[in-house]
Design a protein around this motif. Structure first.
Motif, short mmCIF file in Angstrom:
data_model
loop_
_atom_site.label_atom_id
_atom_site.label_comp_id
_atom_site.label_asym_id
_atom_site.label_seq_id
_atom_site.Cartn_x
_atom_site.Cartn_y
_atom_site.Cartn_z
N LEU A 1 0.84 -1.20 0.00
CA LEU A 1 0.00 0.00 0.00
C LEU A 1 0.88 1.26 0.00
O LEU A 1 0.70 2.16 -0.83
CB LEU A 1 -0.93 -0.03 1.22
N CYS A 2 1.80 1.31 0.91
CA CYS A 2 2.64 2.51 1.04
C CYS A 2 3.61 2.66 -0.12
O CYS A 2 3.96 3.79 -0.51
CB CYS A 2 3.39 2.47 2.36
N SER A 3 4.04 1.54 -0.70
CA SER A 3 4.94 1.64 -1.84
C SER A 3 4.22 2.23 -3.05
O SER A 3 4.83 2.98 -3.83
CB SER A 3 5.51 0.26 -2.20
N ILE A 4 2.94 1.94 -3.21
CA ILE A 4 2.16 2.53 -4.31
C ILE A 4 2.01 4.03 -4.11
O ILE A 4 2.21 4.82 -5.03
CB ILE A 4 0.78 1.85 -4.43
N LEU A 5 1.65 4.44 -2.89
CA LEU A 5 1.49 5.87 -2.61
C LEU A 5 2.81 6.61 -2.77
O LEU A 5 2.86 7.72 -3.31
CB LEU A 5 0.94 6.06 -1.20
N THR A 6 3.89 6.00 -2.31
CA THR A 6 5.20 6.63 -2.44
C THR A 6 5.57 6.81 -3.91
O THR A 6 6.10 7.86 -4.32
CB THR A 6 6.27 5.79 -1.73
N ALA A 7 5.28 5.79 -4.72
CA ALA A 7 5.59 5.87 -6.15
C ALA A 7 4.76 6.94 -6.83
O ALA A 7 5.26 7.70 -7.68
CB ALA A 7 5.36 4.50 -6.81
N LEU A 8 3.47 7.01 -6.48
CA LEU A 8 2.61 8.04 -7.08
C LEU A 8 3.12 9.44 -6.76
O LEU A 8 3.20 10.31 -7.63
CB LEU A 8 1.17 7.86 -6.58
N ARG A 9 3.47 9.65 -5.49
CA ARG A 9 3.93 10.99 -5.11
C ARG A 9 5.29 11.32 -5.76
O ARG A 9 5.54 12.46 -6.14
CB ARG A 9 4.03 11.07 -3.59
N ARG A 10 6.13 10.32 -5.89
CA ARG A 10 7.46 10.57 -6.45
C ARG A 10 7.42 10.81 -7.95
O ARG A 10 8.14 11.68 -8.47
CB ARG A 10 8.37 9.38 -6.14
N GLU A 11 6.57 10.08 -8.67
CA GLU A 11 6.58 10.10 -10.13
C GLU A 11 5.63 11.13 -10.75
O GLU A 11 5.80 11.51 -11.91
CB GLU A 11 6.23 8.70 -10.66
N LEU A 12 4.61 11.56 -10.03
CA LEU A 12 3.65 12.50 -10.60
C LEU A 12 4.09 13.94 -10.39
O LEU A 12 4.81 14.25 -9.44
CB LEU A 12 2.27 12.28 -9.98
N PRO A 13 3.64 14.85 -11.26
CA PRO A 13 4.00 16.26 -11.11
C PRO A 13 3.49 16.83 -9.78
O PRO A 13 2.48 16.35 -9.24
CB PRO A 13 3.31 16.94 -12.30
N PRO A 14 4.13 17.86 -9.26
CA PRO A 14 3.71 18.43 -7.97
C PRO A 14 2.28 18.95 -7.97
O PRO A 14 1.64 18.98 -6.90
CB PRO A 14 4.71 19.58 -7.77
N HIS A 15 1.76 19.38 -9.14
CA HIS A 15 0.41 19.95 -9.15
C HIS A 15 -0.67 18.87 -9.09
O HIS A 15 -1.86 19.20 -8.99
CB HIS A 15 0.20 20.83 -10.38
N ILE A 16 -0.31 17.59 -9.16
CA ILE A 16 -1.27 16.50 -9.02
C ILE A 16 -1.28 16.03 -7.57
O ILE A 16 -0.27 15.55 -7.05
CB ILE A 16 -0.94 15.32 -9.96
N SER A 17 -2.39 16.18 -6.93
CA SER A 17 -2.53 15.76 -5.54
C SER A 17 -2.56 14.24 -5.45
O SER A 17 -3.05 13.56 -6.36
CB SER A 17 -3.80 16.35 -4.94
N VAL A 18 -2.07 13.68 -4.35
CA VAL A 18 -2.11 12.24 -4.10
C VAL A 18 -2.81 12.01 -2.76
O VAL A 18 -2.49 12.67 -1.77
CB VAL A 18 -0.70 11.62 -4.08
N SER A 19 -3.77 11.10 -2.77
CA SER A 19 -4.52 10.81 -1.55
C SER A 19 -4.82 9.31 -1.48
O SER A 19 -4.54 8.56 -2.41
CB SER A 19 -5.83 11.61 -1.52
N ALA A 20 -5.39 8.90 -0.36
CA ALA A 20 -5.74 7.49 -0.17
C ALA A 20 -7.06 7.39 0.58
O ALA A 20 -7.42 8.30 1.34
CB ALA A 20 -4.64 6.76 0.61
N LYS A 21 -7.76 6.30 0.34
CA LYS A 21 -8.99 6.03 1.09
C LYS A 21 -8.89 4.63 1.68
O LYS A 21 -8.63 3.66 0.97
CB LYS A 21 -10.22 6.13 0.19
N ILE A 22 -9.09 4.55 2.99
CA ILE A 22 -8.98 3.28 3.70
C ILE A 22 -10.24 3.02 4.52
O ILE A 22 -11.14 3.86 4.58
CB ILE A 22 -7.75 3.26 4.64
#
Length: 456
Positions: free
Chosen positions: A154-175
């Motif tokens: 789970l955390c590796s996916i979120l980390t990859a999204l935040r690292r690889e996407l541009p800063p203007h794209i927000s990253v969030s999660a729903k649990i």
């Protein structure tokens, strides 16, 4: 129904919104439209924005499907479709909703999640990882709620999204909540440290049935825990909210930054307003149909969404029956009349554009009139001396069922005498009786014969 164009570029008369990144503050002080498979269609999202939703979530889309999707733009309406096989749209969106649209991805692979996000990121403002859906179509491949038992992935996916996407794209999660509160806090700590902007928590565990009341009392500790980090992550509550005023009640109990609505919005997409529309047969369904036709929304999607709108018992059922029997928009010509739909779209566009100078109605920034209470208190006292319960069932609450099921389960049993007999004993699965406050200090115990009949 095939899309109307194979153009790969947007029409000239549709202005691209500026790249204004979503910040944690954009996730705060609002009522949000939850991600809902089938029900979270483009027309529903646009009407939700018109009637006060601060942000809207699209339905969960599987990463592999989006990686192979073809982006198509309709030159008439500006609708953007991501088409799969047979040129059928899997996901549709529109430039006017982009500043407020969160795309939810279902994934169990960091690389695929990033690829899917890159496909759609030019048309949305945020990417959210679904870590809460308990349905087999999501969990069978290790996605959705299955990620709750695999926090490393789970955390590796979120980390990859935040690292690889541009800063203007927000990253969030729903649990969802874990059965033990300490395990929930441990998971939340790891998720927050991935660099996300927002965390939405559905206040049920993975194994809880939709009709069971949400465990909103557990969220207060989680919210305080996140705030204790000193970081900047918004927390959104999801579960059992039925409208704007109810969002204020839930927020006062949980301390959450915002509240998300699912089932109630499926039944009435205008519930984000303090004064939502009623009698949808007369006030809402026809405009909804016109907008769907204008946006070239697939008829099957339109038909399903209309079937979920809450009906009044006294309403004229002719329109609904016609929709059920119709095999396409043309079958409703006699009832709908003009199909232009541009008036509905123009009104929605004007409402959204007005947010630049007049933001939508937000939850109060200051302390709500309803004060949060501990479990031991259970109720507050008004100036007149009457008790006011903050955990009563809101009127008209339908539970949080699957899209095709409607239950009348209430928010909380009145007392131990009114808890239903277990299904394993009664051979039935009735809803819990709706609690009522009686002047005599509470409802009397039910007659013993009411219980004995289940054992005879």
């Amino acid at each position: 129904m095939s899309r109307r164009s194979l153009s790969s570029s947007p029409p000239r008369d549709i202005k691209r919104p500026r790249l204004i990144p979503l910040t944690p503050d954009d996730y705060r002080n609002g009522v949000m439209l939850a991600p809902m498979v089938r029900s979270g269609a483009l027309p529903t999202r646009l009407f939700a924005l018109k009637h006060g939703a601060k942000l809207v979530w699209g339905p969960e889309m599987v990463d592999k499907a989006m990686v192979l999707a073809e982006r198509v733009v309709d030159p008439i309406s500006g609708t953007i479709s991501y088409n799969g096989k047979q040129e059928r749209a899997m996901f549709t969106c529109h430039p006017i909703e982009k500043p407020y649209l969160i795309f939810q991805v279902g994934s169990a692979d960091p690389d695929l999640a990033v690829q899917a996000a890159r496909v759609v990121m030019d048309d949305v403002s945020g990417i959210e990882l679904n870590c809460g859906c308990p349905k087999p179509f999501s969990t069978h491949a290790g996605m959705g709620a299955a990620l709750l038992t695999n926090p490393d992935l789970l955390c590796s996916i979120l980390t990859a999204l935040r690292r690889e996407l541009p800063p203007h794209i927000s990253v969030s999660a729903k649990i969802r909540l874990l059965p033990k509160q300490e395990d929930t806090l441990s998971l939340v700590e790891r998720i927050v440290n991935t660099g996300i902007n927002c965390l939405t928590i559905h206040c049920r565990t993975r194994n809880m049935r939709p009709r069971e009341r949400a465990l909103i009392h557990r969220l207060k500790e989680v919210v305080d825990f996140v705030k204790g980090f000193g970081g900047d992550v918004a927390v959104i509550e999801n579960g059992d909210c039925v409208g704007f005023e109810d969002a204020r009640r839930i927020r006062s109990i949980t301390g959450a930054d915002s509240v998300m609505i699912a089932t109630a919005a499926e039944a009435n997409p205008t519930v984000f307003s303090p004064t939502p529309l009623t009698n949808l047969e007369e006030t809402f369904i026809l405009p909804y149909l016109r907008l769907c036709k204008y946006l070239d929304n697939h008829w099957a999607s339109t038909k399903f969404c209309v079937s979920q709108f809450k009906a009044r018992k006294s309403a004229n059922k002719a329109l609904r029956e016609a929709v059920i029997k119709a095999k396409g928009y043309t079958d409703l010509d006699a009832l709908v009349g003009t199909w232009t739909g541009d008036e509905e779209f123009t009104a929605i566009k004007a409402s959204i554009e007005a947010r630049a100078t007049a933001p939508p109605i937000l939850l109060p920034l200051s302390e709500d009139t309803l004060q949060p209470q501990s479990q031991s208190q259970g109720s507050a006292t008004s100036s007149g001396g009457d008790e006011i319960s903050t955990t009563i069932t809101p009127s008209g609450w339908r539970g949080n069922p699957d899209p095709t099921v409607v239950n009348d389960a209430p928010f909380l049993p009145a007392n131990e005498h009114r808890i239903h007999i277990p299904a394993g004993v009664s051979k039935q699965d009735p809803g819990t009786p709706t609690p009522h406050r009686l002047s005599g200090g509470g409802p009397p115990p039910l007659p013993l014969c009411r219980y004995l009949r289940f054992f005879l």
